[in-house]
Design a protein around this motif. Structure first.
Motif, PDB file in Angstrom:
ATOM      1  N   ALA A  24      42.618  -5.480  44.801  1.00 15.47           N
ATOM      2  CA  ALA A  24      43.442  -5.280  46.132  1.00 15.47           C
ATOM      3  C   ALA A  24      43.709  -3.905  46.361  1.00 15.47           C
ATOM      4  O   ALA A  24      43.765  -3.166  47.166  1.00 15.47           O
ATOM      5  N   VAL A  63      52.348  -3.040  47.928  1.00 13.43           N
ATOM      6  CA  VAL A  63      51.669  -4.260  47.468  1.00 13.43           C
ATOM      7  C   VAL A  63      52.671  -5.553  47.399  1.00 13.43           C
ATOM      8  O   VAL A  63      53.558  -5.333  47.019  1.00 13.43           O
ATOM      9  N   ILE A  92      53.028  -9.479  46.543  1.00 10.51           N
ATOM     10  CA  ILE A  92      52.297 -10.438  45.749  1.00 10.51           C
ATOM     11  C   ILE A  92      53.050 -11.869  46.342  1.00 10.51           C
ATOM     12  O   ILE A  92      54.175 -11.970  46.186  1.00 10.51           O
ATOM     13  N   ILE A 152      47.462 -11.328  47.673  1.00 10.49           N
ATOM     14  CA  ILE A 152      48.185  -9.991  47.558  1.00 10.49           C
ATOM     15  C   ILE A 152      47.701  -9.120  48.553  1.00 10.49           C
ATOM     16  O   ILE A 152      46.611  -9.160  49.111  1.00 10.49           O
ATOM     17  N   SER A 153      48.750  -8.668  49.311  1.00 14.94           N
ATOM     18  CA  SER A 153      48.268  -7.776  50.661  1.00 14.94           C
ATOM     19  C   SER A 153      48.912  -6.277  50.066  1.00 14.94           C
ATOM     20  O   SER A 153      49.748  -6.236  49.613  1.00 14.94           O
ATOM     21  N   THR A 154      48.019  -5.509  50.874  1.00 17.40           N
ATOM     22  CA  THR A 154      48.469  -4.008  50.514  1.00 17.40           C
ATOM     23  C   THR A 154      48.511  -3.177  52.231  1.00 17.40           C
ATOM     24  O   THR A 154      48.044  -3.565  52.919  1.00 17.40           O
ATOM     25  N   HIS A 172      40.429  -1.919  47.106  1.00 21.28           N
ATOM     26  CA  HIS A 172      40.117  -2.178  48.659  1.00 21.28           C
ATOM     27  C   HIS A 172      41.092  -1.221  49.334  1.00 21.28           C
ATOM     28  O   HIS A 172      40.795  -0.587  50.292  1.00 21.28           O
ATOM     29  N   ARG A 173      42.383  -1.132  49.291  1.00 22.25           N
ATOM     30  CA  ARG A 173      43.258  -0.341  50.140  1.00 22.25           C
ATOM     31  C   ARG A 173      42.941   1.313  49.969  1.00 22.25           C
ATOM     32  O   ARG A 173      42.761   2.045  50.793  1.00 22.25           O
ATOM     33  N   TRP A 210      41.566 -12.546  45.796  1.00 21.28           N
ATOM     34  CA  TRP A 210      42.906 -11.459  46.271  1.00 21.28           C
ATOM     35  C   TRP A 210      43.197 -11.320  47.493  1.00 21.28           C
ATOM     36  O   TRP A 210      44.466 -11.108  47.776  1.00 21.28           O
ATOM     37  N   GLU A 211      42.777 -11.454  48.773  1.00 22.34           N
ATOM     38  CA  GLU A 211      42.966 -11.444  49.844  1.00 22.34           C
ATOM     39  C   GLU A 211      43.844 -12.495  50.319  1.00 22.34           C
ATOM     40  O   GLU A 211      44.733 -12.242  51.291  1.00 22.34           O
ATOM     41  N   ASP A 233      42.881  -9.849  40.561  1.00 20.82           N
ATOM     42  CA  ASP A 233      42.994  -9.694  41.733  1.00 20.82           C
ATOM     43  C   ASP A 233      44.000  -8.393  42.095  1.00 20.82           C
ATOM     44  O   ASP A 233      43.782  -7.743  43.373  1.00 20.82           O
ATOM     45  N   LEU A 234      45.007  -7.965  41.499  1.00 17.01           N
ATOM     46  CA  LEU A 234      45.709  -6.670  42.017  1.00 17.01           C
ATOM     47  C   LEU A 234      44.746  -5.578  41.792  1.00 17.01           C
ATOM     48  O   LEU A 234      44.894  -4.509  42.559  1.00 17.01           O
TER      49      LEU A 234
END
Length: 148
Positions: free
Chosen positions: A117, A20, A22, A8-10, A120-121, A4-5, A113-114
């Motif tokens: 992500a 988010v 994608i 997808i970034s957050t 984690h955030r 996911w890293e 993955d979403l």
């Protein structure tokens, strides 16, 4: 680096909000479906989108969105129905999610993955917690989507 890293970034621009981003080519049909639904004129159809921690509510939203399809794709190897926004979210308009047939691999990779992500955030912003507290920690954050 977790899968996911890569895709997808957050970012938390303000308290209670997660942006988010994608990478569309990583999840070809699903991310394109979400991009079409969550940008431009379609974005107004949903309003603000929040993480909803109630599993029962997610099940109800999923059933409502998928009911018109009945068993249309049931039992077909590799076939899935993608809901956008996903059932883990609640949105201002409360319209049923838009549903699009897609391949199972892309749909399942994207959903997993979403979730990771977002998890984690939230944990990086709120600190470690016991597993049973996790759903409450993820509750009611507004999620804003962007696509590349």
């Amino acid at each position: 680096m977790a899968r996911w890293e890569k895709y997808i970034s957050t970012v938390r621009p303000e308290p209670g909000v997660i942006n988010v981003t994608i990478l569309v080519p990583a999840y070809p049909t699903v991310a394109e479906h979400w991009r079409q639904q969550l940008t431009g004129a379609n974005l107004k159809k949903w309003g603000r989108i929040f993480i909803d921690p109630a599993p029962g509510a997610a099940g109800e939203r999923r059933s409502l969105a998928l009911a018109p399809f009945g068993s249309l794709y049931k039992g077909q190897a590799g076939a899935n129905l993608d809901e956008c926004p996903g059932a883990m979210f609640i949105w201002d308009s409360q319209e049923p999610a838009h549903v699009h047939p897609t391949d199972a691999r892309s749909n399942q990779d994207f959903g997993r993955d979403l979730y990771f992500a977002l998890l984690h955030r939230v944990l990086s912003e709120t600190g470690p917690c016991k597993r049973m507290e996790l759903k409450n920690r993820m509750a009611w954050w507004e999620v804003r989507f962007a696509f590349q």
